[in-house]
Scaffold this motif. Structure first.
Motif, PDB file in Angstrom:
ATOM      1  N   ASP A  44      65.554  17.443  43.128  1.00 13.87           N
ATOM      2  CA  ASP A  44      66.941  17.000  43.162  1.00 13.87           C
ATOM      3  C   ASP A  44      67.308  16.502  44.559  1.00 13.87           C
ATOM      4  OD1 ASP A  44      69.586  16.610  42.286  1.00 13.87           O
ATOM      5  OD2 ASP A  44      70.171  18.584  43.040  1.00 13.87           O
ATOM      6  N   GLY A  45      67.857  15.297  44.630  1.00 12.09           N
ATOM      7  CA  GLY A  45      68.274  14.745  45.907  1.00 12.09           C
ATOM      8  C   GLY A  45      67.223  13.891  46.595  1.00 12.09           C
ATOM      9  N   HIS A  83      67.709   4.542  55.294  1.00 13.27           N
ATOM     10  CA  HIS A  83      66.960   3.856  54.235  1.00 13.27           C
ATOM     11  C   HIS A  83      67.246   4.448  52.861  1.00 13.27           C
ATOM     12  CE1 HIS A  83      63.592   1.693  52.407  1.00 13.27           C
ATOM     13  NE2 HIS A  83      63.268   2.826  51.808  1.00 13.27           N
ATOM     14  N   TYR A  84      67.291   5.780  52.768  1.00 14.18           N
ATOM     15  CA  TYR A  84      67.496   6.425  51.477  1.00 14.18           C
ATOM     16  C   TYR A  84      68.973   6.771  51.284  1.00 14.18           C
ATOM     17  CZ  TYR A  84      62.431   6.966  51.336  1.00 14.18           C
ATOM     18  OH  TYR A  84      61.084   6.716  51.315  1.00 14.18           O
ATOM     19  N   PRO A  85      69.501   6.605  50.073  1.00 14.60           N
ATOM     20  CA  PRO A  85      70.916   6.927  49.836  1.00 14.60           C
ATOM     21  C   PRO A  85      71.178   8.421  49.984  1.00 14.60           C
ATOM     22  CG  PRO A  85      69.781   6.528  47.763  1.00 14.60           C
ATOM     23  CD  PRO A  85      68.817   6.146  48.844  1.00 14.60           C
ATOM     24  N   CYS A  86      72.353   8.740  50.520  1.00 10.46           N
ATOM     25  CA  CYS A  86      72.763  10.144  50.632  1.00 10.46           C
ATOM     26  C   CYS A  86      72.960  10.741  49.241  1.00 10.46           C
ATOM     27  CB  CYS A  86      74.076  10.263  51.408  1.00 10.46           C
ATOM     28  SG  CYS A  86      73.873  10.305  53.184  1.00 10.46           S
ATOM     29  N   ARG A  87      72.434  11.921  49.029  1.00  9.94           N
ATOM     30  CA  ARG A  87      72.639  12.640  47.779  1.00  9.94           C
ATOM     31  C   ARG A  87      73.075  14.061  48.126  1.00  9.94           C
ATOM     32  NH1 ARG A  87      67.510  10.497  44.092  1.00  9.94           N
ATOM     33  NH2 ARG A  87      68.123   8.308  44.126  1.00  9.94           N
ATOM     34  N   LYS A  88      74.240  14.431  47.620  1.00  4.52           N
ATOM     35  CA  LYS A  88      74.794  15.732  47.964  1.00  4.52           C
ATOM     36  C   LYS A  88      74.147  16.836  47.134  1.00  4.52           C
ATOM     37  CE  LYS A  88      79.277  14.036  49.580  1.00  4.52           C
ATOM     38  NZ  LYS A  88      80.754  14.116  49.438  1.00  4.52           N
ATOM     39  N   VAL A  89      73.781  17.917  47.822  1.00  3.29           N
ATOM     40  CA  VAL A  89      73.217  19.095  47.175  1.00  3.29           C
ATOM     41  C   VAL A  89      73.999  20.305  47.676  1.00  3.29           C
ATOM     42  CG1 VAL A  89      70.915  18.104  46.920  1.00  3.29           C
ATOM     43  CG2 VAL A  89      71.494  19.356  48.998  1.00  3.29           C
ATOM     44  N   SER A  90      73.939  21.388  46.912  1.00 11.37           N
ATOM     45  CA  SER A  90      74.712  22.574  47.309  1.00 11.37           C
ATOM     46  C   SER A  90      74.104  23.274  48.514  1.00 11.37           C
ATOM     47  CB  SER A  90      74.820  23.545  46.123  1.00 11.37           C
ATOM     48  OG  SER A  90      73.539  23.920  45.666  1.00 11.37           O
ATOM     49  N   ASN A  95      67.202  11.828  51.145  1.00 12.56           N
ATOM     50  CA  ASN A  95      68.272  12.007  52.126  1.00 12.56           C
ATOM     51  C   ASN A  95      69.299  12.967  51.510  1.00 12.56           C
ATOM     52  OD1 ASN A  95      70.182  11.819  54.111  1.00 12.56           O
ATOM     53  ND2 ASN A  95      70.627   9.647  53.802  1.00 12.56           N
ATOM     54  N   ALA A  96      68.926  14.242  51.474  1.00 11.19           N
ATOM     55  CA  ALA A  96      69.804  15.257  50.909  1.00 11.19           C
ATOM     56  C   ALA A  96      70.739  15.776  51.984  1.00 11.19           C
ATOM     57  CB  ALA A  96      68.982  16.395  50.318  1.00 11.19           C
ATOM     58  N   VAL A  97      72.045  15.771  51.669  1.00 11.57           N
ATOM     59  CA  VAL A  97      73.042  16.322  52.596  1.00 11.57           C
ATOM     60  C   VAL A  97      73.835  17.387  51.850  1.00 11.57           C
ATOM     61  CG1 VAL A  97      73.204  14.217  53.959  1.00 11.57           C
ATOM     62  CG2 VAL A  97      74.713  14.521  52.001  1.00 11.57           C
ATOM     63  N   GLN A  98      74.255  18.393  52.570  1.00 11.10           N
ATOM     64  CA  GLN A  98      74.958  19.507  51.937  1.00 11.10           C
ATOM     65  C   GLN A  98      76.389  19.130  51.610  1.00 11.10           C
ATOM     66  OE1 GLN A  98      74.113  23.164  53.823  1.00 11.10           O
ATOM     67  NE2 GLN A  98      75.426  24.402  52.500  1.00 11.10           N
TER      68      GLN A  98
END
Length: 210
Positions: free
Chosen positions: A20-21, A135-142, A206-209
């Motif tokens: 995920d992410g 380069h990679y889109p930000c994807r929000k993770v918990s 690119n996982a961001v919280q």
């Protein structure tokens, strides 16, 4: 092309799914220095590359399990300079800035046995580590440490904008995670790598919280 594991002698043909992410997978393999002759497969002492790949170049890579590609396939490979390739970023964190994700096309096999091979590739694209979060889109993770061994990972080092976390279960399996901190202080989990008996794949994204 697939290989056997040297420990259990089974064929390694794993097809992992993206976490995920994350957006892509990459292999962690070894790059021969430009201009050097391809060594015999059984040779362990040879010059790793200190020259970052360039688009359009033909380069030689030594591959092993879990590599599973055929001639004409495109795939990603991590590149790190010789010192960190041999000894890890923990010993040479300054080489994170000159490491990259390299998109390759498999051109031909130079030499192979059941366990490894030298292959020639054409470099399609090169993304330096400091540019990955763009380069990679930000994807929000918990949480940046959900899944896998994340909850057990410990900070190995901080260097400039980087944080590197690792976990190992007595050498049988483990994980590392690489986080980049941008100019606004946001932490980007750019890649993580879970390994076991047959090594593993690098997850890129690119996982961001939240």
């Amino acid at each position: 092309m697939v290989f056997k594991c040297r420990c259990c002698n089974s064929i390694v043909d794993e097809k992992p799914s993206l976490a995920d992410g994350f957006s892509e997978l990459a292999y962690d393999m070894e790059w021969l220095e430009v201009g050097q002759p391809v060594p015999p497969l059984e040779e362990h002492v040879w010059l790793r590359s200190d020259k970052i790949p360039e688009v359009g170049e033909r380069r030689f890579i030594k591959v092993r399990p879990p590599f599973s590609q055929n001639i004409g396939d495109s795939f990603n490979v991590l590149y790190s300079p010789a010192l960190s390739s041999n000894n890890g970023w923990e010993e040479y964190p300054e080489e994170l800035s000159s490491s990259a994700v390299v998109g390759c096309v498999y051109e031909k096999t130079v030499g192979a046995d059941e366990f490894c091979a030298w292959i020639e590739v054409t470099v399609e694209n090169v993304i330096p580590f400091p540019e990955l979060y763009k380069h990679y889109p930000c994807r929000k993770v918990s949480s940046l440490f959900e899944g896998g061994f994340g909850e057990y990972a410990k900070l190995s080092f901080r260097w400039q904008n980087w944080e590197f976390y690792t976990f190992s279960a007595q050498g049988d399996c483990g994980e590392w995670r690489l986080i980049f901190i941008d100019s606004e202080g946001k932490r980007h989990l750019l890649m993580f790598y879970e390994w076991g008996w047959h090594d593993g794949f690098v997850q890129l994204g690119n996982a961001v919280q939240e």
